[in-house]
Motif scaffolding. Structure first.
Motif, PDB file in Angstrom:
ATOM      1  N   ASP A 164      44.092  41.726 -24.311  1.00  0.00           N
ATOM      2  CA  ASP A 164      43.969  41.072 -23.039  1.00  0.00           C
ATOM      3  C   ASP A 164      44.972  41.647 -22.042  1.00  0.00           C
ATOM      4  O   ASP A 164      45.838  42.424 -22.401  1.00  0.00           O
ATOM      5  CB  ASP A 164      44.060  39.564 -23.199  1.00  0.00           C
ATOM      6  N   VAL A 165      44.888  41.230 -20.805  1.00  0.00           N
ATOM      7  CA  VAL A 165      45.713  41.790 -19.730  1.00  0.00           C
ATOM      8  C   VAL A 165      47.203  41.571 -19.983  1.00  0.00           C
ATOM      9  O   VAL A 165      48.009  42.483 -19.780  1.00  0.00           O
ATOM     10  CB  VAL A 165      45.309  41.192 -18.365  1.00  0.00           C
ATOM     11  N   LEU A 166      47.582  40.392 -20.430  1.00  0.00           N
ATOM     12  CA  LEU A 166      49.009  40.126 -20.664  1.00  0.00           C
ATOM     13  C   LEU A 166      49.588  41.061 -21.715  1.00  0.00           C
ATOM     14  O   LEU A 166      50.718  41.539 -21.564  1.00  0.00           O
ATOM     15  CB  LEU A 166      49.219  38.668 -21.054  1.00  0.00           C
ATOM     16  N   ASN A 167      48.842  41.343 -22.765  1.00  0.00           N
ATOM     17  CA  ASN A 167      49.319  42.268 -23.795  1.00  0.00           C
ATOM     18  C   ASN A 167      49.450  43.690 -23.253  1.00  0.00           C
ATOM     19  O   ASN A 167      50.417  44.387 -23.551  1.00  0.00           O
ATOM     20  CB  ASN A 167      48.390  42.260 -25.010  1.00  0.00           C
ATOM     21  N   ILE A 168      48.502  44.113 -22.460  1.00  0.00           N
ATOM     22  CA  ILE A 168      48.547  45.458 -21.879  1.00  0.00           C
ATOM     23  C   ILE A 168      49.768  45.593 -20.966  1.00  0.00           C
ATOM     24  O   ILE A 168      50.500  46.583 -21.044  1.00  0.00           O
ATOM     25  CB  ILE A 168      47.244  45.773 -21.118  1.00  0.00           C
ATOM     26  N   VAL A 169      49.991  44.597 -20.128  1.00  0.00           N
ATOM     27  CA  VAL A 169      51.135  44.639 -19.231  1.00  0.00           C
ATOM     28  C   VAL A 169      52.442  44.613 -20.019  1.00  0.00           C
ATOM     29  O   VAL A 169      53.369  45.368 -19.724  1.00  0.00           O
ATOM     30  CB  VAL A 169      51.096  43.472 -18.213  1.00  0.00           C
ATOM     31  N   SER A 170      52.526  43.792 -21.039  1.00  0.00           N
ATOM     32  CA  SER A 170      53.773  43.699 -21.809  1.00  0.00           C
ATOM     33  C   SER A 170      54.101  44.997 -22.525  1.00  0.00           C
ATOM     34  O   SER A 170      55.259  45.310 -22.750  1.00  0.00           O
ATOM     35  CB  SER A 170      53.719  42.532 -22.796  1.00  0.00           C
ATOM     36  N   GLN A 171      53.099  45.804 -22.839  1.00  0.00           N
ATOM     37  CA  GLN A 171      53.316  47.072 -23.532  1.00  0.00           C
ATOM     38  C   GLN A 171      53.463  48.254 -22.572  1.00  0.00           C
ATOM     39  O   GLN A 171      53.770  49.358 -22.997  1.00  0.00           O
ATOM     40  CB  GLN A 171      52.165  47.332 -24.502  1.00  0.00           C
ATOM     41  N   SER A 172      53.277  48.022 -21.304  1.00  0.00           N
ATOM     42  CA  SER A 172      53.302  49.093 -20.321  1.00  0.00           C
ATOM     43  C   SER A 172      54.711  49.642 -20.112  1.00  0.00           C
ATOM     44  O   SER A 172      55.688  48.913 -20.118  1.00  0.00           O
ATOM     45  CB  SER A 172      52.758  48.596 -18.989  1.00  0.00           C
TER      46      SER A 172
END
Length: 84
Positions: free
Chosen positions: A1-9
């Motif tokens: 999901d978006v939150l996971n993608i952002v947290s790993q960015s």
């Protein structure tokens, strides 16, 4: 999901985000007729974007998830995204 993608960015400098949400978007009827809370996850996303040092413009407006409230913001969105 978006939150996971952002947290790993790790490429925050490559992106500037324009992010607005209506304060009445906590009970949005979706196209499949279910009711979803859009406000809470958008608040979480905004907090995460700040934590990760993304360049972001965030605003919560008085309104819901309809064109009536989004249309008046188009001018500001264009200026924020395309002015120097």
């Amino acid at each position: 999901d978006v939150l996971n993608i952002v947290s790993q960015s790790s490429s925050q400098e490559l992106l500037s985000i324009y992010h607005i949400i209506g304060k009445g978007e906590n009970e949005v009827v979706t196209t499949d007729k279910t009711v979803k809370d859009f406000l809470t996850p958008n608040r979480k996303l905004h907090a995460l974007l700040k934590e990760k040092c993304f360049t972001t413009f965030y605003d919560e407006f008085d309104g819901d998830h309809t064109w009536k409230y989004w249309k008046p913001d188009l001018r500001r969105a264009l200026i924020e995204n395309f002015s120097e």
